[in-house]
Design a protein around this motif. Structure first.
Motif, PDB file in Angstrom:
ATOM      1  N   UNK A 131      30.625  59.405  66.297  1.00  0.00           N
ATOM      2  CA  UNK A 131      30.742  59.867  64.904  1.00  0.00           C
ATOM      3  C   UNK A 131      31.099  58.701  63.988  1.00  0.00           C
ATOM      4  N   UNK A 132      32.024  57.859  64.443  1.00  0.00           N
ATOM      5  CA  UNK A 132      32.387  56.656  63.669  1.00  0.00           C
ATOM      6  C   UNK A 132      31.196  55.722  63.525  1.00  0.00           C
ATOM      7  N   UNK A 133      30.502  55.462  64.620  1.00  0.00           N
ATOM      8  CA  UNK A 133      29.389  54.517  64.591  1.00  0.00           C
ATOM      9  C   UNK A 133      28.265  55.025  63.677  1.00  0.00           C
ATOM     10  N   UNK A 134      27.968  56.302  63.777  1.00  0.00           N
ATOM     11  CA  UNK A 134      26.914  56.868  62.917  1.00  0.00           C
ATOM     12  C   UNK A 134      27.308  56.833  61.444  1.00  0.00           C
ATOM     13  N   UNK A 135      28.605  56.957  61.170  1.00  0.00           N
ATOM     14  CA  UNK A 135      29.063  56.977  59.779  1.00  0.00           C
ATOM     15  C   UNK A 135      28.786  55.670  59.062  1.00  0.00           C
ATOM     16  N   UNK A 136      28.666  54.581  59.810  1.00  0.00           N
ATOM     17  CA  UNK A 136      28.482  53.274  59.185  1.00  0.00           C
ATOM     18  C   UNK A 136      27.152  53.163  58.452  1.00  0.00           C
ATOM     19  N   UNK A 137      26.227  54.068  58.749  1.00  0.00           N
ATOM     20  CA  UNK A 137      24.990  54.099  57.972  1.00  0.00           C
ATOM     21  C   UNK A 137      25.266  54.545  56.539  1.00  0.00           C
ATOM     22  N   UNK A 138      26.459  55.076  56.304  1.00  0.00           N
ATOM     23  CA  UNK A 138      26.838  55.536  54.970  1.00  0.00           C
ATOM     24  C   UNK A 138      27.064  54.423  53.969  1.00  0.00           C
ATOM     25  N   UNK A 139      27.119  53.156  54.425  1.00  0.00           N
ATOM     26  CA  UNK A 139      27.258  52.054  53.470  1.00  0.00           C
ATOM     27  C   UNK A 139      26.104  52.065  52.473  1.00  0.00           C
ATOM     28  N   UNK A 140      24.885  52.335  52.961  1.00  0.00           N
ATOM     29  CA  UNK A 140      23.726  52.365  52.066  1.00  0.00           C
ATOM     30  C   UNK A 140      23.859  53.482  51.043  1.00  0.00           C
ATOM     31  N   UNK A 141      24.386  54.643  51.489  1.00  0.00           N
ATOM     32  CA  UNK A 141      24.588  55.760  50.560  1.00  0.00           C
ATOM     33  C   UNK A 141      25.604  55.385  49.499  1.00  0.00           C
ATOM     34  N   UNK A 142      26.670  54.731  49.915  1.00  0.00           N
ATOM     35  CA  UNK A 142      27.723  54.340  48.983  1.00  0.00           C
ATOM     36  C   UNK A 142      27.193  53.350  47.953  1.00  0.00           C
ATOM     37  N   UNK A 143      26.400  52.401  48.406  1.00  0.00           N
ATOM     38  CA  UNK A 143      25.816  51.431  47.482  1.00  0.00           C
ATOM     39  C   UNK A 143      24.871  52.117  46.501  1.00  0.00           C
ATOM     40  N   UNK A 144      24.104  53.083  47.009  1.00  0.00           N
ATOM     41  CA  UNK A 144      23.180  53.802  46.138  1.00  0.00           C
ATOM     42  C   UNK A 144      23.926  54.586  45.067  1.00  0.00           C
ATOM     43  N   UNK A 145      25.048  55.201  45.443  1.00  0.00           N
ATOM     44  CA  UNK A 145      25.856  55.943  44.468  1.00  0.00           C
ATOM     45  C   UNK A 145      26.404  54.992  43.409  1.00  0.00           C
ATOM     46  N   UNK A 146      26.870  53.810  43.853  1.00  0.00           N
ATOM     47  CA  UNK A 146      27.410  52.824  42.914  1.00  0.00           C
ATOM     48  C   UNK A 146      26.331  52.351  41.943  1.00  0.00           C
ATOM     49  N   UNK A 147      25.136  52.112  42.443  1.00  0.00           N
ATOM     50  CA  UNK A 147      24.051  51.652  41.582  1.00  0.00           C
ATOM     51  C   UNK A 147      23.636  52.744  40.593  1.00  0.00           C
ATOM     52  N   UNK A 148      23.610  53.978  41.072  1.00  0.00           N
ATOM     53  CA  UNK A 148      23.246  55.088  40.190  1.00  0.00           C
ATOM     54  C   UNK A 148      24.270  55.247  39.076  1.00  0.00           C
ATOM     55  N   UNK A 149      25.553  55.111  39.436  1.00  0.00           N
ATOM     56  CA  UNK A 149      26.595  55.228  38.421  1.00  0.00           C
ATOM     57  C   UNK A 149      26.486  54.089  37.399  1.00  0.00           C
ATOM     58  N   UNK A 150      26.193  52.879  37.898  1.00  0.00           N
ATOM     59  CA  UNK A 150      26.074  51.735  36.991  1.00  0.00           C
ATOM     60  C   UNK A 150      24.900  51.895  36.040  1.00  0.00           C
ATOM     61  N   UNK A 151      23.804  52.480  36.530  1.00  0.00           N
ATOM     62  CA  UNK A 151      22.629  52.682  35.682  1.00  0.00           C
ATOM     63  C   UNK A 151      22.882  53.769  34.632  1.00  0.00           C
ATOM     64  N   UNK A 152      23.689  54.769  35.010  1.00  0.00           N
ATOM     65  CA  UNK A 152      23.977  55.859  34.075  1.00  0.00           C
ATOM     66  C   UNK A 152      24.971  55.429  33.004  1.00  0.00           C
ATOM     67  N   UNK A 153      25.844  54.465  33.314  1.00  0.00           N
ATOM     68  CA  UNK A 153      26.892  54.051  32.398  1.00  0.00           C
ATOM     69  C   UNK A 153      26.343  53.556  31.059  1.00  0.00           C
ATOM     70  N   UNK A 154      25.333  52.658  31.042  1.00  0.00           N
ATOM     71  CA  UNK A 154      24.808  52.208  29.743  1.00  0.00           C
ATOM     72  C   UNK A 154      24.222  53.351  28.922  1.00  0.00           C
ATOM     73  N   UNK A 155      23.552  54.295  29.615  1.00  0.00           N
ATOM     74  CA  UNK A 155      22.961  55.426  28.893  1.00  0.00           C
ATOM     75  C   UNK A 155      24.037  56.302  28.275  1.00  0.00           C
ATOM     76  N   UNK A 156      25.152  56.454  29.007  1.00  0.00           N
ATOM     77  CA  UNK A 156      26.235  57.296  28.494  1.00  0.00           C
ATOM     78  C   UNK A 156      26.928  56.650  27.302  1.00  0.00           C
ATOM     79  N   UNK A 157      26.945  55.297  27.298  1.00  0.00           N
ATOM     80  CA  UNK A 157      27.633  54.590  26.218  1.00  0.00           C
ATOM     81  C   UNK A 157      26.740  54.290  25.029  1.00  0.00           C
ATOM     82  N   UNK A 158      25.439  54.599  25.188  1.00  0.00           N
ATOM     83  CA  UNK A 158      24.499  54.288  24.126  1.00  0.00           C
ATOM     84  C   UNK A 158      24.718  55.166  22.906  1.00  0.00           C
TER      85      UNK A 158
END
Length: 262
Positions: free
Chosen positions: A235-262
């Motif tokens: 379960x621990x080893x499989x969870x490490x694939x979640x790094x890509x998900x975490x990065x994707x969430x961070x990138x999505x939030x960063x892309x939404x931030x400029x639109x929200x502040x516009x």
């Protein structure tokens, strides 16, 4: 060695708890908890949360589960890429509805503390929690005795302590079998033209080595399977694939931030 940005910041204190007090009818008889619109807002400033071994499977569906520390290693669910920025708590202070909420979070505002004089555990409550006060909906005490709510909280904390001890034993087993290796989590951003940018290190941590695990004897693997440890390891080893998900969430939030502040 440079300290990992994911190293827990809990020295001398317990994460989240600002003013924990031993709960007594004398001091807390007029207090209780009330419903609040965003009960998990207090998690927003924490990008890593401790998890117990039995949580590896459900937590691993949402987050990377890593180990941090030197002599004593702590299992952590990684919820953000930067200190103080939890990507699973939205601007309103709500958990993502599809994310697992660790027991460490769910037990708040209660926690057990060691009473060294009497050699026992004492139930404490964080008096600074936003939903604790005299304008309560659910009391801590009724007629001087713990309410059903407080008794349930005590049982939850008892169960959490049991799981914490089980986790300590599990981590000792990993150390005994020398199954851990140092790892790095890295992220390669994209330049405006679409080309690969300069790789960035997100974190240093420990994880189970697939190579070391494969070198264990069939007898030892059978033993780990039968006592449940092998399932938690996977379960621990499989969870490490979640790094890509975490990065994707961070990138999505960063892309939404400029639109929200516009």
């Amino acid at each position: 060695m440079e300290q990992s940005p994911l190293a827990p910041q809990m020295s001398g204190n317990v994460l989240f708890y600002k003013n924990p007090e031993p709960i007594t009818p004398e001091h807390h008889g007029k207090l209780g908890v009330k419903q609040v619109a965003h009960p998990y807002a207090f998690v927003a400033g924490s990008h890593i949360i401790p998890v117990t071994v039995t949580e590896f499977a459900p937590a691993g569906l949402s987050y990377p589960v890593i180990f941090v520390g030197e002599d004593v290693k702590t299992p952590l669910a990684v919820m953000g890429l930067r200190t103080g920025d939890n990507l699973y708590i939205d601007a309103n202070g709500d958990f993502r509805t599809d994310a697992y909420v660790p027991a460490f979070v769910r037990r708040y505002p209660f926690v057990y503390a060691n009473d060294t004089e009497s050699d026992r555990m004492i139930l404490c409550v964080d008096r600074s929690a936003d939903f604790v006060g005299e304008d309560y909906e659910t009391p801590f005490f009724v007629d001087g005795k713990p309410s059903d709510y407080t008794n349930q909280a005590m049982q939850f904390c008892n169960d959490f302590e049991t799981e914490r001890q089980r986790t300590t034993s599990f981590m000792a087993l990993l150390a005994e079998l020398d199954l851990l290796d140092r790892r790095e989590a890295n992220f390669t951003p994209r330049n405006p033209d679409g080309s690969a940018g300069q790789p960035q290190k997100i974190a240093d941590y420990w994880a189970v080595s697939e190579e070391k695990l494969a070198k264990l004897s069939p007898e030892k693997l059978t033993e780990l399977r039968d006592n449940g440890a092998l399932g938690q390891i996977y379960a621990h080893m499989n969870s490490l694939m979640g790094w890509d998900r975490l990065i994707a969430i961070a990138m999505d939030r960063a892309q939404r931030a400029p639109a929200a502040n516009a």
